[in-house]
Design a protein around this motif. Structure first.
Motif, PDB file in Angstrom:
ATOM      1  N   GLY A 120       0.687  -1.466   0.157  1.00  0.00           N
ATOM      2  CA  GLY A 120       0.137   0.540   0.264  1.00  0.00           C
ATOM      3  C   GLY A 120       0.997   1.547   0.175  1.00  0.00           C
ATOM      4  O   GLY A 120       2.360   1.151   0.389  1.00  0.00           O
ATOM      5  N   ALA A 121      -0.042   2.896   0.213  1.00  0.00           N
ATOM      6  CA  ALA A 121       0.773   3.990  -0.212  1.00  0.00           C
ATOM      7  C   ALA A 121       1.586   3.777   0.584  1.00  0.00           C
ATOM      8  O   ALA A 121       3.315   4.544   1.104  1.00  0.00           O
ATOM      9  CB  ALA A 121      -0.125   5.068  -0.770  1.00  0.00           C
ATOM     10  N   LYS A 122       0.730   4.569   2.275  1.00  0.00           N
ATOM     11  CA  LYS A 122       2.179   5.046   2.972  1.00  0.00           C
ATOM     12  C   LYS A 122       1.823   3.836   4.140  1.00  0.00           C
ATOM     13  O   LYS A 122       0.998   3.123   4.914  1.00  0.00           O
ATOM     14  CB  LYS A 122       0.509   5.472   3.693  1.00  0.00           C
ATOM     15  N   GLY A 135       6.024  -4.104   0.741  1.00  0.00           N
ATOM     16  CA  GLY A 135       6.043  -3.680  -0.636  1.00  0.00           C
ATOM     17  C   GLY A 135       5.177  -2.693  -0.745  1.00  0.00           C
ATOM     18  O   GLY A 135       4.901  -2.331   0.136  1.00  0.00           O
ATOM     19  N   GLY A 136       4.686  -2.214  -2.014  1.00  0.00           N
ATOM     20  CA  GLY A 136       3.937  -0.738  -2.212  1.00  0.00           C
ATOM     21  C   GLY A 136       5.053   0.277  -1.993  1.00  0.00           C
ATOM     22  O   GLY A 136       6.190  -0.074  -2.042  1.00  0.00           O
ATOM     23  N   GLY A 137       4.164   1.722  -2.184  1.00  0.00           N
ATOM     24  CA  GLY A 137       4.593   2.725  -1.647  1.00  0.00           C
ATOM     25  C   GLY A 137       5.671   2.572  -0.675  1.00  0.00           C
ATOM     26  O   GLY A 137       6.401   3.182   0.237  1.00  0.00           O
ATOM     27  N   MET A 138       4.965   2.657   0.650  1.00  0.00           N
ATOM     28  CA  MET A 138       5.839   2.198   2.087  1.00  0.00           C
ATOM     29  C   MET A 138       6.729   1.703   2.341  1.00  0.00           C
ATOM     30  O   MET A 138       7.804   1.866   2.846  1.00  0.00           O
ATOM     31  CB  MET A 138       4.617   1.440   2.920  1.00  0.00           C
ATOM     32  N   MET A 150       1.473  -4.773  -4.093  1.00  0.00           N
ATOM     33  CA  MET A 150       3.315  -4.190  -3.952  1.00  0.00           C
ATOM     34  C   MET A 150       3.060  -3.109  -4.901  1.00  0.00           C
ATOM     35  O   MET A 150       4.280  -2.994  -4.915  1.00  0.00           O
ATOM     36  CB  MET A 150       3.516  -5.731  -4.681  1.00  0.00           C
ATOM     37  N   GLY A 151       2.535  -2.763  -5.956  1.00  0.00           N
ATOM     38  CA  GLY A 151       2.728  -1.454  -6.475  1.00  0.00           C
ATOM     39  C   GLY A 151       1.379  -0.974  -6.964  1.00  0.00           C
ATOM     40  O   GLY A 151       0.506  -1.210  -6.683  1.00  0.00           O
ATOM     41  N   VAL A 152       1.427  -0.177  -7.782  1.00  0.00           N
ATOM     42  CA  VAL A 152       0.942   0.605  -8.856  1.00  0.00           C
ATOM     43  C   VAL A 152      -0.037   0.097  -9.337  1.00  0.00           C
ATOM     44  O   VAL A 152       0.152   0.229 -10.550  1.00  0.00           O
ATOM     45  CB  VAL A 152       1.174   2.293  -9.109  1.00  0.00           C
ATOM     46  N   PHE A 153      -0.784  -0.743  -9.224  1.00  0.00           N
ATOM     47  CA  PHE A 153      -1.812  -1.830  -9.834  1.00  0.00           C
ATOM     48  C   PHE A 153      -2.190  -1.328 -10.530  1.00  0.00           C
ATOM     49  O   PHE A 153      -2.852  -2.105 -11.388  1.00  0.00           O
ATOM     50  CB  PHE A 153      -1.970  -3.501  -8.580  1.00  0.00           C
ATOM     51  N   GLU A 154      -2.956  -0.393 -10.533  1.00  0.00           N
ATOM     52  CA  GLU A 154      -3.978  -0.263 -11.449  1.00  0.00           C
ATOM     53  C   GLU A 154      -4.012   0.786 -12.522  1.00  0.00           C
ATOM     54  O   GLU A 154      -4.169   0.752 -14.314  1.00  0.00           O
ATOM     55  CB  GLU A 154      -4.663   1.436 -10.791  1.00  0.00           C
ATOM     56  N   MET A 155      -2.374   0.637 -12.502  1.00  0.00           N
ATOM     57  CA  MET A 155      -1.740   1.383 -14.450  1.00  0.00           C
ATOM     58  C   MET A 155      -0.493  -0.261 -14.487  1.00  0.00           C
ATOM     59  O   MET A 155       0.544  -1.044 -13.939  1.00  0.00           O
ATOM     60  CB  MET A 155      -0.281   2.126 -14.019  1.00  0.00           C
ATOM     61  N   GLY A 160      -7.086  -1.951   2.911  1.00  0.00           N
ATOM     62  CA  GLY A 160      -6.555  -1.272   1.868  1.00  0.00           C
ATOM     63  C   GLY A 160      -7.120  -1.601   0.682  1.00  0.00           C
ATOM     64  O   GLY A 160      -8.129  -2.297   0.095  1.00  0.00           O
ATOM     65  N   ASP A 161      -5.981  -2.133  -0.013  1.00  0.00           N
ATOM     66  CA  ASP A 161      -6.348  -2.193  -1.892  1.00  0.00           C
ATOM     67  C   ASP A 161      -6.267  -3.194  -2.467  1.00  0.00           C
ATOM     68  O   ASP A 161      -7.515  -3.811  -3.779  1.00  0.00           O
ATOM     69  CB  ASP A 161      -5.600  -1.307  -3.062  1.00  0.00           C
ATOM     70  N   SER A 162      -6.339  -4.394  -1.545  1.00  0.00           N
ATOM     71  CA  SER A 162      -5.845  -5.773  -1.934  1.00  0.00           C
ATOM     72  C   SER A 162      -6.988  -6.128  -1.997  1.00  0.00           C
ATOM     73  O   SER A 162      -6.643  -7.766  -3.449  1.00  0.00           O
ATOM     74  CB  SER A 162      -4.550  -6.310  -1.293  1.00  0.00           C
ATOM     75  N   MET A 220      11.270   6.972  -9.496  1.00  0.00           N
ATOM     76  CA  MET A 220      10.659   6.484  -8.206  1.00  0.00           C
ATOM     77  C   MET A 220      10.211   5.474  -8.791  1.00  0.00           C
ATOM     78  O   MET A 220       9.856   4.294  -9.501  1.00  0.00           O
ATOM     79  CB  MET A 220       8.875   7.509  -8.184  1.00  0.00           C
ATOM     80  N   GLY A 221      10.386   4.720  -7.781  1.00  0.00           N
ATOM     81  CA  GLY A 221      10.037   2.723  -7.609  1.00  0.00           C
ATOM     82  C   GLY A 221       8.195   2.819  -7.475  1.00  0.00           C
ATOM     83  O   GLY A 221       7.551   3.129  -7.277  1.00  0.00           O
ATOM     84  N   LEU A 222       7.608   2.726  -8.450  1.00  0.00           N
ATOM     85  CA  LEU A 222       5.902   1.923  -8.499  1.00  0.00           C
ATOM     86  C   LEU A 222       6.130   0.626  -8.610  1.00  0.00           C
ATOM     87  O   LEU A 222       4.668  -0.038  -8.021  1.00  0.00           O
ATOM     88  CB  LEU A 222       5.818   3.594  -9.831  1.00  0.00           C
TER      89      LEU A 222
HETATM   90  P1  AMP Z   1      -3.302   1.645   0.583  1.00  0.00           P
HETATM   91  O1  AMP Z   1      -5.011   2.125   0.865  1.00  0.00           O
HETATM   92  O2  AMP Z   1      -3.102   2.184   1.423  1.00  0.00           O
HETATM   93  O3  AMP Z   1      -3.792  -0.077   0.030  1.00  0.00           O
HETATM   94  O4  AMP Z   1      -3.326   2.173  -0.572  1.00  0.00           O
HETATM   95  C1  AMP Z   1      -3.347   1.285  -2.522  1.00  0.00           C
HETATM   96  C2  AMP Z   1      -2.403   2.704  -3.508  1.00  0.00           C
HETATM   97  O5  AMP Z   1      -1.272   2.581  -3.224  1.00  0.00           O
HETATM   98  C3  AMP Z   1      -2.838   2.293  -4.771  1.00  0.00           C
HETATM   99  O6  AMP Z   1      -3.660   3.043  -5.295  1.00  0.00           O
HETATM  100  C4  AMP Z   1      -1.312   1.850  -4.783  1.00  0.00           C
HETATM  101  O7  AMP Z   1      -1.433   2.693  -6.524  1.00  0.00           O
HETATM  102  C5  AMP Z   1      -0.389   3.106  -4.476  1.00  0.00           C
HETATM  103  N1  AMP Z   1       0.976   2.418  -4.376  1.00  0.00           N
HETATM  104  C6  AMP Z   1       1.075   0.482  -4.021  1.00  0.00           C
HETATM  105  N2  AMP Z   1       3.050   1.005  -4.790  1.00  0.00           N
HETATM  106  C7  AMP Z   1       2.552   2.406  -4.646  1.00  0.00           C
HETATM  107  C8  AMP Z   1       4.408   3.605  -4.932  1.00  0.00           C
HETATM  108  N3  AMP Z   1       5.227   2.263  -5.414  1.00  0.00           N
HETATM  109  N4  AMP Z   1       4.255   4.856  -5.109  1.00  0.00           N
HETATM  110  C9  AMP Z   1       2.759   4.996  -4.962  1.00  0.00           C
HETATM  111  N5  AMP Z   1       1.369   4.653  -5.211  1.00  0.00           N
HETATM  112  C10 AMP Z   1       2.049   3.199  -4.580  1.00  0.00           C
END
Ligand code: AMP
Length: 400
Positions: free
Chosen positions: A196-198, A219-222, A320-325, A354-356, A292-294
């Motif tokens: 996830g993001a944060k 994984g993810g932005g965090m 684990m990433g910006v799975f929408e793209m 979250g978004d999983s 940036m890592g996505l």
């Molecule tokens: P969450 O709601 O905390 O589970 O975050 C989900 C969101 O995090 C999704 O919309 C993802 O696109 C975003 N996300 C995942 N990985 C990254 C990344 N590396 N950089 C920016 N956003 C991300």
């Protein structure tokens, strides 16, 4: 557990808190009715017992009283279709009309109340408002796991007016059962995947999982806050500067308690946050300054897949990433496939928070894992080890 199977609803009016917060399009048509479908077994149990059901829910986020676009009248026909019952609608969830309609409701019928959040008292947890709702039914049932972490009038405060006549609906009961399987007695190895993001949203869950999981895969932005805290170069990746120290602390704690906490060693990096961005693979701690890592990279993905496939229990919270793209969805998709594989080999796998859950649906793997939770924030808080007001309200009996 206080589930519906322990009681009969014959000649009783059950006041049921459901989660009918469904998405509506601009013509007020339902674009996804899965939340209504989820509540059908609970409603059918009540009606089959020869009782009646009074359904209450919120829809959207009205801020200033009644608004047509948030009216539950848009879902009357769908509730009737899915339950096969007659549905009567009350234009206000409390007051004279609701009381009259509830009073004349016949066994086998449904009374659907207008949006609870047209009254600010709902979210304020107002006791008098809760009392006005409570007079409508004989038995209280909570089947809205998605709001179980809120002490709102209809999700928690109301329970005090029902003595011990209160129960979990089937959705709530299975959410709790499934989460408890992992929290209380997981088969090992137990792997938690947290993305996830944060990182600030996930600190508490990681801390609590540290007490129960064998592996925690980040994984993810965090992930980049962890990488930076260890001195890595993360370019323009997401980072929470005020959490650097805390992530180091988490890594220290993991080491002390013998938990394997993994940060992705490589990443898919991009030169902008856009579907068509230039992208390539880089070590997660050597990301060029304008990149940036996505997504997690191929090495991290392989490692995570191996660990997941040999696990007996898996919790997955956050992508684990910006799975929408498309370009940044491979890490999330491969992890989802590995979770499905583990399930096939007999592991218990739970997806949610979250978004999983959105990700597992996107990759059409929802029916290949053990359980997909309906509760985002509620599931997260449950795994943080918190007592949810909606659960506590059912379990606590007055005088005990
Ligand atoms: P969450 O709601 O905390 O589970 O975050 C989900 C969101 O995090 C999704 O919309 C993802 O696109 C975003 N996300 C995942 N990985 C990254 C990344 N590396 N950089 C920016 N956003 C991300």
């Amino acid at each position: 557990m206080k589930t519906l199977d322990n009681t009969s609803f014959k000649d009783k009016k059950a006041l049921v808190r459901v989660d009918f917060n469904v998405p509506l399009n601009e013509n007020f048509e339902i674009s996804d009715d899965s939340r209504i479908r989820a509540a059908v077994p609970t409603i059918r149990k009540i009606l089959n017992d020869e009782g009646s059901a009074i359904l209450m829910s919120h829809l959207g986020r009205p801020t200033n009283g009644p608004e047509l676009r948030y009216s539950l009248r848009h879902i009357i026909d769908r509730v009737a279709d899915l339950t096969g019952a007659k549905v009567i609608f009350s234009n206000n969830c409390i007051g004279h009309e609701a009381e009259e309609l509830a009073g004349s409701l016949k066994n086998g019928e449904i009374l659907l109340l207008e949006n609870l959040r047209f009254h600010a008292e709902e979210q304020n947890g107002d006791k008098e408002f809760a009392r006005s709702l409570s007079v409508l039914g004989d038995i209280y049932v909570n089947d809205a796991f998605g709001t179980a972490h809120r002490a709102h009038a209809s999700t928690s405060i109301i329970a005090q007016f029902f003595g011990s006549n209160k129960y979990f609906g089937y959705v709530m009961a299975s959410e709790i059962d499934n989460a408890d399987k992992l929290l209380n007695d997981p088969q090992r190895p137990f792997t938690a995947i947290v993305g996830g993001a944060k990182v600030s949203d996930k600190l508490l869950i990681i801390e609590n999982l540290m007490k129960i999981a064998d592996n925690i895969l980040i994984g993810g932005g965090m992930a980049y806050t962890f990488v930076k805290a260890q001195g890595g170069q993360i370019g323009k990746s997401l980072v929470e500067e005020d959490r650097l120290e805390l992530t180091l602390e988490l890594m220290r704690k993991a080491k002390e308690s013998g938990v394997q906490l993994l940060i992705p060693e490589d990443s898919v990096i991009a030169d902008e946050f856009a579907p068509g961005a230039n992208h390539r693979i880089a070590s997660s701690d050597a990301i060029a300054s304008d990149w940036m890592g996505l997504d997690i990279g191929p090495k991290a993905t392989e490692k995570y897949k191996d660990i997941i496939r040999s696990s007996k229990s898996v919790l997955w919270n956050g992508p684990m990433g910006v799975f929408e793209m498309e370009a940044f969805s491979a890490g999330t998709k491969d992890v989802a496939l590995a979770v499905a594989e583990a399930t096939q080999k007999g592991a218990f796998t739970l997806i949610g928070g979250g978004d999983s859950a959105a990700a597992i649906h996107k990759f059409h793997l929802a029916d290949q894992v053990s359980y997909v939770s309906t509760g985002g924030g509620a599931l997260l808080e449950y795994f943080e080890g918190k007592e949810l007001p909606g659960i506590k309200a059912i379990l606590s009996v007055p005088g005990e």
